[in-house]
Design a protein around this motif. Structure first.
Motif, PDB file in Angstrom:
ATOM      1  N   SER A   1       0.837  -1.191   0.000  1.00 23.26           N
ATOM      2  CA  SER A   1       0.000   0.000   0.000  1.00 23.26           C
ATOM      3  C   SER A   1       0.875   1.246   0.000  1.00 23.26           C
ATOM      4  O   SER A   1       2.093   1.175   0.241  1.00 23.26           O
ATOM      5  CB  SER A   1      -0.892  -0.002   1.240  1.00 23.26           C
ATOM      6  OG  SER A   1      -0.085   0.137   2.407  1.00 23.26           O
ATOM      7  N   GLU A   2       0.259   2.400  -0.255  1.00 23.01           N
ATOM      8  CA  GLU A   2       1.015   3.654  -0.183  1.00 23.01           C
ATOM      9  C   GLU A   2       1.571   3.861   1.220  1.00 23.01           C
ATOM     10  O   GLU A   2       2.703   4.341   1.387  1.00 23.01           O
ATOM     11  CB  GLU A   2       0.110   4.831  -0.570  1.00 23.01           C
ATOM     12  CG  GLU A   2      -0.247   4.878  -2.042  1.00 23.01           C
ATOM     13  CD  GLU A   2      -1.031   6.125  -2.395  1.00 23.01           C
ATOM     14  OE1 GLU A   2      -1.100   7.043  -1.544  1.00 23.01           O
ATOM     15  OE2 GLU A   2      -1.579   6.181  -3.509  1.00 23.01           O
ATOM     16  N   GLU A   3       0.792   3.482   2.234  1.00 19.77           N
ATOM     17  CA  GLU A   3       1.231   3.633   3.625  1.00 19.77           C
ATOM     18  C   GLU A   3       2.470   2.795   3.900  1.00 19.77           C
ATOM     19  O   GLU A   3       3.451   3.281   4.483  1.00 19.77           O
ATOM     20  CB  GLU A   3       0.092   3.231   4.571  1.00 19.77           C
ATOM     21  CG  GLU A   3       0.424   3.367   6.044  1.00 19.77           C
ATOM     22  CD  GLU A   3      -0.682   2.846   6.942  1.00 19.77           C
ATOM     23  OE1 GLU A   3      -0.613   3.122   8.160  1.00 19.77           O
ATOM     24  OE2 GLU A   3      -1.591   2.153   6.445  1.00 19.77           O
ATOM     25  N   GLU A   4       2.444   1.536   3.455  1.00 18.99           N
ATOM     26  CA  GLU A   4       3.594   0.673   3.704  1.00 18.99           C
ATOM     27  C   GLU A   4       4.812   1.118   2.890  1.00 18.99           C
ATOM     28  O   GLU A   4       5.941   1.059   3.378  1.00 18.99           O
ATOM     29  CB  GLU A   4       3.264  -0.789   3.392  1.00 18.99           C
ATOM     30  CG  GLU A   4       4.419  -1.728   3.702  1.00 18.99           C
ATOM     31  CD  GLU A   4       4.061  -3.196   3.706  1.00 18.99           C
ATOM     32  OE1 GLU A   4       4.931  -4.001   4.090  1.00 18.99           O
ATOM     33  OE2 GLU A   4       2.927  -3.537   3.344  1.00 18.99           O
ATOM     34  N   THR A   5       4.583   1.556   1.672  1.00 20.94           N
ATOM     35  CA  THR A   5       5.692   2.031   0.841  1.00 20.94           C
ATOM     36  C   THR A   5       6.410   3.198   1.497  1.00 20.94           C
ATOM     37  O   THR A   5       7.649   3.230   1.564  1.00 20.94           O
ATOM     38  CB  THR A   5       5.181   2.433  -0.550  1.00 20.94           C
ATOM     39  OG1 THR A   5       4.655   1.274  -1.202  1.00 20.94           O
ATOM     40  CG2 THR A   5       6.300   3.013  -1.395  1.00 20.94           C
ATOM     41  N   ALA A   6       5.643   4.167   2.006  1.00 23.89           N
ATOM     42  CA  ALA A   6       6.249   5.334   2.657  1.00 23.89           C
ATOM     43  C   ALA A   6       7.016   4.922   3.906  1.00 23.89           C
ATOM     44  O   ALA A   6       8.147   5.386   4.150  1.00 23.89           O
ATOM     45  CB  ALA A   6       5.169   6.353   3.011  1.00 23.89           C
ATOM     46  N   ALA A   7       6.437   4.021   4.708  1.00 26.71           N
ATOM     47  CA  ALA A   7       7.099   3.556   5.928  1.00 26.71           C
ATOM     48  C   ALA A   7       8.354   2.761   5.591  1.00 26.71           C
ATOM     49  O   ALA A   7       9.389   2.884   6.267  1.00 26.71           O
ATOM     50  CB  ALA A   7       6.134   2.702   6.746  1.00 26.71           C
ATOM     51  N   ARG A   8       8.276   1.959   4.550  1.00 28.52           N
ATOM     52  CA  ARG A   8       9.404   1.127   4.139  1.00 28.52           C
ATOM     53  C   ARG A   8      10.607   1.987   3.756  1.00 28.52           C
ATOM     54  O   ARG A   8      11.747   1.694   4.141  1.00 28.52           O
ATOM     55  CB  ARG A   8       8.945   0.256   2.968  1.00 28.52           C
ATOM     56  CG  ARG A   8       9.942  -0.740   2.430  1.00 28.52           C
ATOM     57  CD  ARG A   8       9.221  -1.707   1.497  1.00 28.52           C
ATOM     58  NE  ARG A   8      10.155  -2.531   0.758  1.00 28.52           N
ATOM     59  CZ  ARG A   8      10.516  -2.312  -0.507  1.00 28.52           C
ATOM     60  NH1 ARG A   8      10.007  -1.269  -1.155  1.00 28.52           N
ATOM     61  NH2 ARG A   8      11.353  -3.098  -1.125  1.00 28.52           N
ATOM     62  N   ILE A   9      10.367   3.039   3.018  1.00 26.98           N
ATOM     63  CA  ILE A   9      11.463   3.926   2.604  1.00 26.98           C
ATOM     64  C   ILE A   9      12.126   4.557   3.823  1.00 26.98           C
ATOM     65  O   ILE A   9      13.362   4.592   3.938  1.00 26.98           O
ATOM     66  CB  ILE A   9      10.933   5.007   1.643  1.00 26.98           C
ATOM     67  CG1 ILE A   9      10.547   4.371   0.302  1.00 26.98           C
ATOM     68  CG2 ILE A   9      11.974   6.107   1.430  1.00 26.98           C
ATOM     69  CD1 ILE A   9       9.782   5.293  -0.620  1.00 26.98           C
ATOM     70  N   LEU A  10      11.328   5.029   4.776  1.00 23.81           N
ATOM     71  CA  LEU A  10      11.884   5.660   5.976  1.00 23.81           C
ATOM     72  C   LEU A  10      12.663   4.655   6.822  1.00 23.81           C
ATOM     73  O   LEU A  10      13.736   4.966   7.352  1.00 23.81           O
ATOM     74  CB  LEU A  10      10.763   6.287   6.803  1.00 23.81           C
ATOM     75  CG  LEU A  10      10.094   7.528   6.205  1.00 23.81           C
ATOM     76  CD1 LEU A  10       8.888   7.936   7.048  1.00 23.81           C
ATOM     77  CD2 LEU A  10      11.089   8.681   6.109  1.00 23.81           C
ATOM     78  N   ALA A  11      12.129   3.432   6.948  1.00 19.51           N
ATOM     79  CA  ALA A  11      12.791   2.414   7.772  1.00 19.51           C
ATOM     80  C   ALA A  11      14.120   1.984   7.168  1.00 19.51           C
ATOM     81  O   ALA A  11      15.119   1.800   7.885  1.00 19.51           O
ATOM     82  CB  ALA A  11      11.869   1.209   7.947  1.00 19.51           C
ATOM     83  N   ILE A  12      14.149   1.822   5.862  1.00 14.96           N
ATOM     84  CA  ILE A  12      15.389   1.411   5.196  1.00 14.96           C
ATOM     85  C   ILE A  12      16.415   2.541   5.239  1.00 14.96           C
ATOM     86  O   ILE A  12      17.615   2.303   5.460  1.00 14.96           O
ATOM     87  CB  ILE A  12      15.091   0.949   3.763  1.00 14.96           C
ATOM     88  CG1 ILE A  12      14.290  -0.362   3.810  1.00 14.96           C
ATOM     89  CG2 ILE A  12      16.378   0.754   2.963  1.00 14.96           C
ATOM     90  CD1 ILE A  12      13.689  -0.786   2.496  1.00 14.96           C
ATOM     91  N   ASP A  13      15.961   3.773   5.070  1.00 12.61           N
ATOM     92  CA  ASP A  13      16.874   4.917   5.200  1.00 12.61           C
ATOM     93  C   ASP A  13      17.472   4.985   6.609  1.00 12.61           C
ATOM     94  O   ASP A  13      18.638   5.352   6.786  1.00 12.61           O
ATOM     95  CB  ASP A  13      16.138   6.222   4.888  1.00 12.61           C
ATOM     96  CG  ASP A  13      15.945   6.434   3.394  1.00 12.61           C
ATOM     97  OD1 ASP A  13      16.583   5.711   2.603  1.00 12.61           O
ATOM     98  OD2 ASP A  13      15.146   7.317   3.016  1.00 12.61           O
ATOM     99  N   HIS A  14      16.679   4.618   7.611  1.00 16.02           N
ATOM    100  CA  HIS A  14      17.167   4.575   8.995  1.00 16.02           C
ATOM    101  C   HIS A  14      18.319   3.581   9.111  1.00 16.02           C
ATOM    102  O   HIS A  14      19.352   3.870   9.724  1.00 16.02           O
ATOM    103  CB  HIS A  14      16.022   4.194   9.930  1.00 16.02           C
ATOM    104  CG  HIS A  14      16.411   4.076  11.364  1.00 16.02           C
ATOM    105  ND1 HIS A  14      16.887   2.898  11.909  1.00 16.02           N
ATOM    106  CD2 HIS A  14      16.399   4.980  12.378  1.00 16.02           C
ATOM    107  CE1 HIS A  14      17.148   3.090  13.193  1.00 16.02           C
ATOM    108  NE2 HIS A  14      16.858   4.339  13.500  1.00 16.02           N
ATOM    109  N   SER A  15      18.156   2.395   8.517  1.00 16.95           N
ATOM    110  CA  SER A  15      19.234   1.390   8.556  1.00 16.95           C
ATOM    111  C   SER A  15      20.468   1.878   7.821  1.00 16.95           C
ATOM    112  O   SER A  15      21.600   1.702   8.299  1.00 16.95           O
ATOM    113  CB  SER A  15      18.754   0.073   7.941  1.00 16.95           C
ATOM    114  OG  SER A  15      17.760  -0.531   8.732  1.00 16.95           O
TER     115      SER A  15
END
Length: 247
Positions: free
Chosen positions: A81-95
């Protein structure tokens, strides 16, 4: 008899990994393998990598490990979903920001596949370990996949068992003496129960017996630590199995 423990997809969830490793230890199983994806979505990416390194557990390079090691850009997936896509980008950038240079080097040197051969009595058993498939570490193969897909993988790898992770959903499929098995996820299960999952393979001279083990871990502690971190709260809600727009 030989017993082998195989687990996958820890995704930075150290408390879940510790519960799984403690269970393996209590069972007296010395042979342990990880199918990859040590990082992303929970706050202990460095600690998880260092635990695997310090224990000398052979580990494959999952798609998330590869992304962090080589700074691969995030490509949105249609299934998210758009929600998961946005969260995924932020989480991976955090790593990408917090995983240390030394740990990124470790991830970059992980093998893509491992082929094991164990001898029990007069019998040799061939066990193929992959993150998701023989060709890719980012292919989604679910239990519902046509049996021919798994049979072809077993034939191509010349193995008695092919072990995979990646989808975060455990299963085992039997084909005339051979097995295709998904170990599920230690740290980010997509199964309804959200338990930490791994597989024990028991090798006898006559057969291989797989068992999927699923364990409780201090999930609420993990949720609270995600909420305290820069990782999106989406992943806290996911672990709580709250209603989200997820595949």
């Amino acid at each position: 008899m030989i017993q082998i423990a195989v687990f996958s997809d820890v995704h930075g969830n150290l408390p879940a990994l510790e519960v799984v490793l403690d269970d393996i230890e209590q069972r007296g199983i010395r042979q342990k393998y990880c199918l990859g994806d040590l990082v992303d979505f929970a706050p202990w990416g460095n600690e998880v990598i260092e635990k695997i390194r310090n224990l000398n557990i052979p580990c494959l390079m999952g798609n998330h490990d590869e992304r962090i090691a080589f700074d691969v850009p995030v490509i949105p997936l249609n299934k998210h979903s758009e929600e998961e896509t946005a969260a995924r980008i932020l989480a991976i950038d955090h790593s990408k920001k917090y995983i240390t240079k030394e740990n990124k080097t470790f991830l970059s040197e992980l093998p893509f596949h491992l082929k094991l051969n164990y001898k029990v009595g007069k019998k040799h058993w061939n066990i193929q370990l992959v993150h998701s498939s023989l060709e890719s570490n980012d292919t989604y193969l679910y239990e519902s996949e046509n049996d021919e897909v798994f049979q072809n993988m077993l034939c191509e790898s010349q193995s008695d068992v092919i072990m995979m992770g990646h989808t975060h959903r455990s299963f085992k499929k039997y084909f005339n003496g051979k097995w295709a098995i998904n170990s599920g996820s230690v740290g980010r299960s997509r199964e309804e129960n959200r338990l930490a999952s791994y597989v024990i393979l028991t090798l006898d001279e006559e057969k291989i017996t797989p068992e999927i083990i699923q364990l409780d871990y201090p999930l609420e502690k993990v949720v609270q630590e995600i909420e305290k971190s820069e990782i999106p709260n989406y992943y806290a809600s996911f672990l709580r199995n709250e209603k989200l727009s997820v595949f």
